[in-house]
Scaffold this motif. Structure first.
Motif, PDB file in Angstrom:
ATOM      1  N   SER A   1       8.158   2.835  18.119  1.00 44.09           N
ATOM      2  CA  SER A   1       6.997   2.581  18.986  1.00 44.09           C
ATOM      3  C   SER A   1       6.403   3.893  19.484  1.00 44.09           C
ATOM      4  O   SER A   1       5.189   4.061  19.561  1.00 44.09           O
ATOM      5  CB  SER A   1       7.400   1.759  20.216  1.00 44.09           C
ATOM      6  N   PHE A   2       7.322   4.788  19.836  1.00 37.12           N
ATOM      7  CA  PHE A   2       6.855   6.072  20.340  1.00 37.12           C
ATOM      8  C   PHE A   2       6.020   6.792  19.293  1.00 37.12           C
ATOM      9  O   PHE A   2       4.924   7.298  19.580  1.00 37.12           O
ATOM     10  CB  PHE A   2       8.034   6.946  20.776  1.00 37.12           C
ATOM     11  N   ALA A   3       6.537   6.816  18.074  1.00 39.46           N
ATOM     12  CA  ALA A   3       5.822   7.517  17.002  1.00 39.46           C
ATOM     13  C   ALA A   3       4.438   6.902  16.784  1.00 39.46           C
ATOM     14  O   ALA A   3       3.432   7.614  16.689  1.00 39.46           O
ATOM     15  CB  ALA A   3       6.642   7.466  15.712  1.00 39.46           C
ATOM     16  N   VAL A   4       4.379   5.586  16.731  1.00 42.25           N
ATOM     17  CA  VAL A   4       3.105   4.915  16.488  1.00 42.25           C
ATOM     18  C   VAL A   4       2.144   5.194  17.643  1.00 42.25           C
ATOM     19  O   VAL A   4       0.974   5.540  17.447  1.00 42.25           O
ATOM     20  CB  VAL A   4       3.310   3.389  16.306  1.00 42.25           C
ATOM     21  N   HIS A   5       2.667   5.077  18.828  1.00 39.74           N
ATOM     22  CA  HIS A   5       1.828   5.277  20.006  1.00 39.74           C
ATOM     23  C   HIS A   5       1.341   6.734  20.082  1.00 39.74           C
ATOM     24  O   HIS A   5       0.168   7.008  20.316  1.00 39.74           O
ATOM     25  CB  HIS A   5       2.633   4.931  21.260  1.00 39.74           C
ATOM     26  N   PHE A   6       2.273   7.638  19.858  1.00 41.79           N
ATOM     27  CA  PHE A   6       1.952   9.059  19.979  1.00 41.79           C
ATOM     28  C   PHE A   6       0.896   9.476  18.959  1.00 41.79           C
ATOM     29  O   PHE A   6      -0.134  10.053  19.305  1.00 41.79           O
ATOM     30  CB  PHE A   6       3.220   9.890  19.810  1.00 41.79           C
ATOM     31  N   TRP A   7       1.139   9.151  17.700  1.00 42.82           N
ATOM     32  CA  TRP A   7       0.220   9.628  16.661  1.00 42.82           C
ATOM     33  C   TRP A   7      -1.113   8.910  16.683  1.00 42.82           C
ATOM     34  O   TRP A   7      -2.131   9.467  16.324  1.00 42.82           O
ATOM     35  CB  TRP A   7       0.878   9.538  15.282  1.00 42.82           C
ATOM     36  N   SER A   8      -1.101   7.651  17.125  1.00 34.77           N
ATOM     37  CA  SER A   8      -2.378   6.915  17.143  1.00 34.77           C
ATOM     38  C   SER A   8      -3.086   7.085  18.489  1.00 34.77           C
ATOM     39  O   SER A   8      -4.121   6.476  18.725  1.00 34.77           O
ATOM     40  CB  SER A   8      -2.144   5.428  16.884  1.00 34.77           C
ATOM     41  N   LYS A   9      -2.492   7.892  19.340  1.00 31.42           N
ATOM     42  CA  LYS A   9      -3.024   8.081  20.709  1.00 31.42           C
ATOM     43  C   LYS A   9      -3.237   6.722  21.378  1.00 31.42           C
ATOM     44  O   LYS A   9      -4.257   6.469  22.036  1.00 31.42           O
ATOM     45  CB  LYS A   9      -4.324   8.875  20.691  1.00 31.42           C
TER      46      LYS A   9
ATOM     47  N   LEU B   1      -3.808   3.836   9.689  1.00 30.24           N
ATOM     48  CA  LEU B   1      -5.028   4.628   9.816  1.00 30.24           C
ATOM     49  C   LEU B   1      -5.883   4.536   8.549  1.00 30.24           C
ATOM     50  O   LEU B   1      -7.099   4.371   8.601  1.00 30.24           O
ATOM     51  CB  LEU B   1      -4.642   6.086  10.094  1.00 30.24           C
ATOM     52  N   ARG B   2      -5.207   4.601   7.409  1.00 30.46           N
ATOM     53  CA  ARG B   2      -5.900   4.511   6.115  1.00 30.46           C
ATOM     54  C   ARG B   2      -6.781   3.281   6.027  1.00 30.46           C
ATOM     55  O   ARG B   2      -7.851   3.282   5.435  1.00 30.46           O
ATOM     56  CB  ARG B   2      -4.865   4.376   4.989  1.00 30.46           C
ATOM     57  N   PHE B   3      -6.286   2.175   6.578  1.00 32.25           N
ATOM     58  CA  PHE B   3      -7.008   0.911   6.428  1.00 32.25           C
ATOM     59  C   PHE B   3      -7.619   0.410   7.732  1.00 32.25           C
ATOM     60  O   PHE B   3      -8.077  -0.714   7.824  1.00 32.25           O
ATOM     61  CB  PHE B   3      -6.066  -0.150   5.847  1.00 32.25           C
ATOM     62  N   GLY B   4      -7.574   1.249   8.728  1.00 36.01           N
ATOM     63  CA  GLY B   4      -8.164   0.858  10.011  1.00 36.01           C
ATOM     64  C   GLY B   4      -7.445  -0.306  10.677  1.00 36.01           C
ATOM     65  O   GLY B   4      -8.091  -1.157  11.301  1.00 36.01           O
TER      66      GLY B   4
ATOM     67  N   VAL C   1       0.797  -1.216   0.000  1.00 32.51           N
ATOM     68  CA  VAL C   1       0.000   0.000   0.000  1.00 32.51           C
ATOM     69  C   VAL C   1       0.833   1.271   0.000  1.00 32.51           C
ATOM     70  O   VAL C   1       0.362   2.355  -0.332  1.00 32.51           O
ATOM     71  CB  VAL C   1      -0.987   0.035   1.190  1.00 32.51           C
ATOM     72  N   SER C   2       2.074   1.139   0.412  1.00 32.26           N
ATOM     73  CA  SER C   2       2.919   2.322   0.428  1.00 32.26           C
ATOM     74  C   SER C   2       4.369   1.920   0.645  1.00 32.26           C
ATOM     75  O   SER C   2       4.700   0.728   0.689  1.00 32.26           O
ATOM     76  CB  SER C   2       2.462   3.269   1.546  1.00 32.26           C
ATOM     77  N   GLY C   3       5.179   2.899   0.781  1.00 29.65           N
ATOM     78  CA  GLY C   3       6.593   2.653   1.027  1.00 29.65           C
ATOM     79  C   GLY C   3       7.284   3.982   1.190  1.00 29.65           C
ATOM     80  O   GLY C   3       6.653   5.039   1.077  1.00 29.65           O
TER      81      GLY C   3
END
Ligand code: ADP
Ligand code: PAZ
Ligand code: MN
Length: 946
Positions: free
Chosen positions: A414-422, A389-392, A285-287
């Motif tokens: 992990s921090f980035a994923v956790h932070f942005w996804s709350k 997020l795009r694909f839930g 889906v991306s890269g």
């Protein structure tokens, strides 16, 4: 009743203290000749009972329908077609299968290769009988060459392709492997040999492979391989995926039925982002082009580092504030709290470099490396989240060698994923991070049938010396033992490299999107060569989940949680302190030769290195429990070819115990049923004191003979025991208020140690069950571990026991002393023999020994022996032998005996049938922790069926 030396055998002896402390006199030794001690044994009776038959049990993870698995043409049934699973002959199923697959990427070449187990298994009489009785046959063994072998993981730098080609050539991997029995060095090279490869290099270097190795490359699609590899690893390896947050690593239990959909982010040179919906069902889906190559490439230019590891190591000493522009830099030291940004949040990576009048050389390479690493990791984390997020999607798995098991990299992602996804999405990492594509390529061999394997078929081992072949080459075990020992010897000279800690990032986040500097614990990054996070995967399709586990999904073998650092430290000390003694025994067991001494030293170093490594990073080899540590020690001994370190001790203790068995049985037979049952259980608990793995016990052995210690132990058996469900068990066995319960149909007795433990403890208990009409299956180790008795040794011990019992009938002295005993003796002494005969244990051993000439009483309930599938003092019931699994099917009573099997593991295990857990606690700390008691307290835990 007179016992040994005219003393009451079981009777209370008020001289316990004397026996315990003063009886190591020469006289006592001579009289009984049974001193427990170290003996040299030069006999070379190496029992290697590894490997074995494969039974695929029909369960499979996944079958990709389009793939032909076997060439079934001209298949015919061999032997008796009435058999449940007759052997099927596949004449057209060829064995000319490649054992190697490659993923040749922009930065690294990843190799997965297979080596066959040397099959030492002897189909002895015991095994044959067990197979016949339980209807296990070789017939449904799928004729896959992949079964019963090992998968190795190796990597090379793509720029050093020649090293890789040399490696393949030296191991003859393109021809089926040098350690495969089927490969013959004289055989002509197969003109048509084909190896599967993926990654761009499969195209780029195809000609070179043809030229140098004479093999053609069969190209597999990279995305196909990544997904197939990830799916396989996630389903088949228990501790494959883990989270890594603020320095804390935690393995994630993946529910196989609830794996899809997920997002796979492979961070190699570049980054692929793939939405995975099922096996073979996915979409890229991306890269992003900002990936591992970017970090290494830019980092090399900016810091002049010579290697990726050097660059990564620099980052550990860096401070990104000198280069990155932080929110605080812009807001005059304040947070921008309205939008949730702390002062330490990076506003612009490398942003400070614009305002300063500094040149490149004015910046510390450490700071540059950290800034760069953080920028790229964070960015990838963020892009991944956006795609999730795009694909839930909630779960994101990160692979690729950019990660390199590096704590700071994983924490940042992990921090980035956790932070942005709350906190909605979760970043997970894979232990085989960079090998996904190569595993996938390996699986694309149609005949390997790898995707039929399940978690319980795979055992991961961490052989020492694995990653050290030829300097820069990483991964495979050194083929030759001598090579391995030399390496261990050299390593000692080199110092501590192998034990250098992998830095763990301490909690460093501000919680607001900022990220503090990682303060590294070790000054150096563990060299890649020793970052042994990936072991050798043993494929053992005969292993099965123990069918009597009440809830296999919830089952956790280990009782003690080693994630408690204090606990970990304690057990590491125990194992380290035991090491010199163990080496002595091991060396003696091999005749004490110079070669044995050299191997002994190497073993000690190897095991110490494992301990040091795990002390620094307990989760390095997957989730760590005490059972794993104890097994690692046994595996390590075997690796240095110590096949049975306690061989002579076991023999000696068996003989001593067999000598007094008749007396014990006579006394038992003289008792009423209730007293007898209690005496039997006491006997099991008391005899469990013979444990050469316990420091306290070994100290004790220097204070008396086997029989003295046994008596002392018995005499201390006062109820109530610390855990005492005896009355419950008695009720089950004997009933209450005149009601006699039905005897158990079949009991599985998981036996523990040799000597008194088996001979004077478990065998008499088995005999009691047999007398009641219960079939008894003795479950013993497949391979030696400490002084544990093995399944291979048991038939002889049982035969000897049956023999000595039988001789009782003709013991005129005894009959003279107790005339009434005659009747009793003739009724009961035969129990073991008849049962053993019915169970097929006496075929060889007893042929000439039956004194009354009566043979083959088939009406007797059988006594059988099955192997448990392991070579450790503990048992993980998720991976047991097919024999045991088959024997369990009609069992209604499980008796687990010993500290390893009933306490360290399985203390909390629940069973579908009744269970009795019997052990003496031979360790003070465990006694305190587990039962709030003290050393030598006993556990008799009875649990009804759940
Ligand atoms: N020893 C190493 N040498 C080079 N790169 C390494 C090394 N270890 C880790 N890496 C990182 O791993 C990346 C390559 O990851 P990998 O998954 O093998 O991808 P590829 O298939 O593109 O080679 C490199 O770009 C680099 O960031
Ligand atoms: C290895 C063992 C589990 C074997 O015990 P067993 O199962 O034979 O009762 C046990 O010896 C042990 O935990 N030893 C280490 C602890 C100590 O030395 O005290
Ligand atoms: Mn034991």
């Amino acid at each position: 009743m007179a016992g040994l030396n005219g003393e009451p055998f079981l009777g209370i002896d008020d001289n316990i203290e004397k026996l315990q402390y003063n009886n190591n006199s020469k006289e006592a030794i001579d009289k009984e000749g049974l001193v427990v001690g170290i003996g040299e044994d030069s006999s070379n009776n190496k029992n290697n009972n590894q490997g074995g038959e494969k039974d695929m049990a029909g369960n499979s993870i996944h079958r990709s329908g389009s793939r032909p698995q076997l060439d079934l043409s001209k298949a015919e049934i061999q032997g008796n077609s009435e058999e449940r699973d007759p052997t099927i002959l596949l004449p057209n199923q060829t064995d000319d299968i490649s054992h190697l697959a490659l993923d040749i990427g922009g930065s690294l070449i990843k190799l997965v290769y297979f080596s066959r187990h040397e099959d030492h298994s002897v189909d002895d009489k015991r095994k044959k009988t067990v197979k016949e009785r339980f209807g296990i046959s070789n017939g449904n063994r799928r004729n896959f060459p992949i079964l019963g072998g090992r998968l190795h993981f190796v990597k090379f730098e793509t720029s050093k392709l020649n090293e890789c080609l040399d490696f393949i050539s030296s191991k003859q991997l393109h021809r089926g492997g040098i350690d495969s029995h089927h490969w013959n060095s004289e055989a002509p090279a197969n003109e048509n040999a084909v190896i599967k490869a993926t990654g761009g290099g499969a195209y780029k270097f195809a000609d070179l492979f043809k030229e140098r190795l004479g093999v053609s490359i069969d190209k597999e699609d990279e995305m196909d391989c990544l997904v197939a590899g990830a799916n396989f690893l996630l389903k088949a390896i228990r501790h494959e995926a883990f989270t890594h947050m603020e320095g804390h690593k935690e393995f994630v239990q993946i529910d196989h039925n609830d794996l899809f959909p997920y997002l796979l982010v492979n961070i190699g040179s570049g980054v692929s982002i793939i939405k995975v919906d099922g096996d073979g069902k996915f979409q890229r889906v991306s890269g992003t082009n900002v990936g591992g190559g970017t970090y290494w490439g830019l980092g090399r230019l900016l810091t002049k580092c010579k290697s990726f590891d050097e660059l990564l190591e620099l980052s550990q000493r860096g401070n990104n504030r000198t280069i990155d522009m932080l929110v605080g830099d812009i807001y005059g030291g304040m947070d921008y709290s309205k939008i949730g940004l702390s002062a330490s949040t990076i506003a612009s990576s490398f942003g400070k470099a614009i305002s300063d009048k500094k040149e490149l050389q004015d910046y510390r390479p450490e700071d540059i490396s950290l800034s760069l690493l953080r920028m790229i990791s964070y960015n990838i984390g963020q892009i991944s989240y956006l795609n999730a997020l795009r694909f839930g999607l909630k779960r994101i798995f990160f692979g690729g060698f950019f990660i390199r098991g590096h704590a700071y990299t994983m924490d940042t992602i992990s921090f980035a994923v956790h932070f942005w996804s709350k906190g909605e999405a979760q970043a997970m990492f894979l232990r085989h991070e960079g090998f996904l594509g190569a595993v996938g390529a390996f699986m694309s061999y149609q005949k390997h049938g790898l995707d039929d394997l399940m978690v319980h078929h795979l055992v991961e081992r961490f052989p020492m010396g694995a990653p050290y072949t030829g300097g820069k080459i990483h991964g495979p075990p050194l083929g030759d033992l001598n090579e391995k020992i030399s390496w261990m010897e050299k390593f000692v000279l080199k110092g501590t490299e192998i034990t250098a800690p992998v830095p763990m990032a301490p909690p460093g986040t501000t919680g607001l999107g900022g990220f503090e500097v990682p303060s590294s614990r070790g000054a150096t990054l563990r060299s890649d060569a020793s970052a042994l996070n990936v072991g050798v995967l043993h494929l053992v399709p005969t292993l099965e989940v123990f069918p009597l586990l009440a809830d296999p999904k919830m089952y956790e073998p280990n009782t003690i949680d080693l994630s408690d650092h204090k606990e970990l430290e304690y057990w590491f000390t125990v194992l380290s302190e035991h090491l010199p003694d163990l080496v002595d025994k091991a060396v003696a067991s091999e005749g004490g030769t110079d070669d044995a001494k050299r191997r002994g030293d190497a073993f000690a170093r190897a095991f110490s290195a494992h301990l040091a490594r795990l002390m620094e990073e307990p989760a390095a080899y997957g989730k760590l429990g005490l059972a794993n540590l104890l097994e690692l020690r046994e595996e390590c001994l075997r690796e240095f070819q110590f096949l049975d370190a306690y061989r002579s001790i076991k023999q000696r203790e068996n003989e001593a115990s067999l000598a007094v068995l008749p007396d014990l049985l006579l006394e038992l037979d003289h008792m009423d049923e209730e007293t007898r049952l209690l005496t039997l259980i006491e006997g099991v608990l008391a005899a469990n004191i013979f444990d050469w793995g316990s420091r306290a016990c070994v100290d004790l052995y220097h204070k008396g003979t086997i029989i003295e210690i046994y008596r002392m132990s018995r005499n201390k058996m006062q109820r109530p025991w610390r855990v005492d469900d005896f009355d419950l068990f008695k009720e089950q066995m004997l009933g209450s208020e005149g009601k006699k319960p039905r005897p158990h149909k079949r009991a599985l007795l998981f036996v523990d140690n040799s000597g008194a433990d088996i001979v004077l403890g478990m065998l008499p208990l088995a005999r009691e069950l047999l007398r009641r009409g219960t079939e008894v299956v003795l479950v013993a180790n497949s391979l030696p571990a400490l002084n544990d008795v093995t399944a291979m040794e048991l038939p002889d011990i049982v035969a000897e026991a049956a023999k000595v019992c039988l001789s009782l009938q003709f013991h005129t002295n005894l009959l003279y002393l107790i005339p009434k005993m005659e009747v009793l003796v003739s009724q009961h002494c035969d129990i073991l023999r008849r049962a053993a005969e019915a169970g097929g244990l006496l075929v060889d051993a007893m042929n000439n020994n039956t004194l009354d000439g009566s043979r083959g009483n088939s009406s007797s309930v059988p006594l059988m022996v099955v192997e448990n599938g392991c070579g450790s003092p503990c048992i993980d019931l998720r991976q047991v032998s097919s024999e045991l699994a088959a024997a369990a099917k009609h069992a209604d009573l499980v008796i687990l005996e010993g500290m390893g099997r009933a306490l360290h593991t399985n203390f909390n295990a629940r069973f579908k049938c009744e269970a009795l857990k019997l052990a003496m606690v031979k360790n003070q700390r465990l006694a305190e922790k587990l039962i709030k008691g003290k050393i030598y307290d006993c556990v008799c835990r009875y649990e009804p069926a759940t």
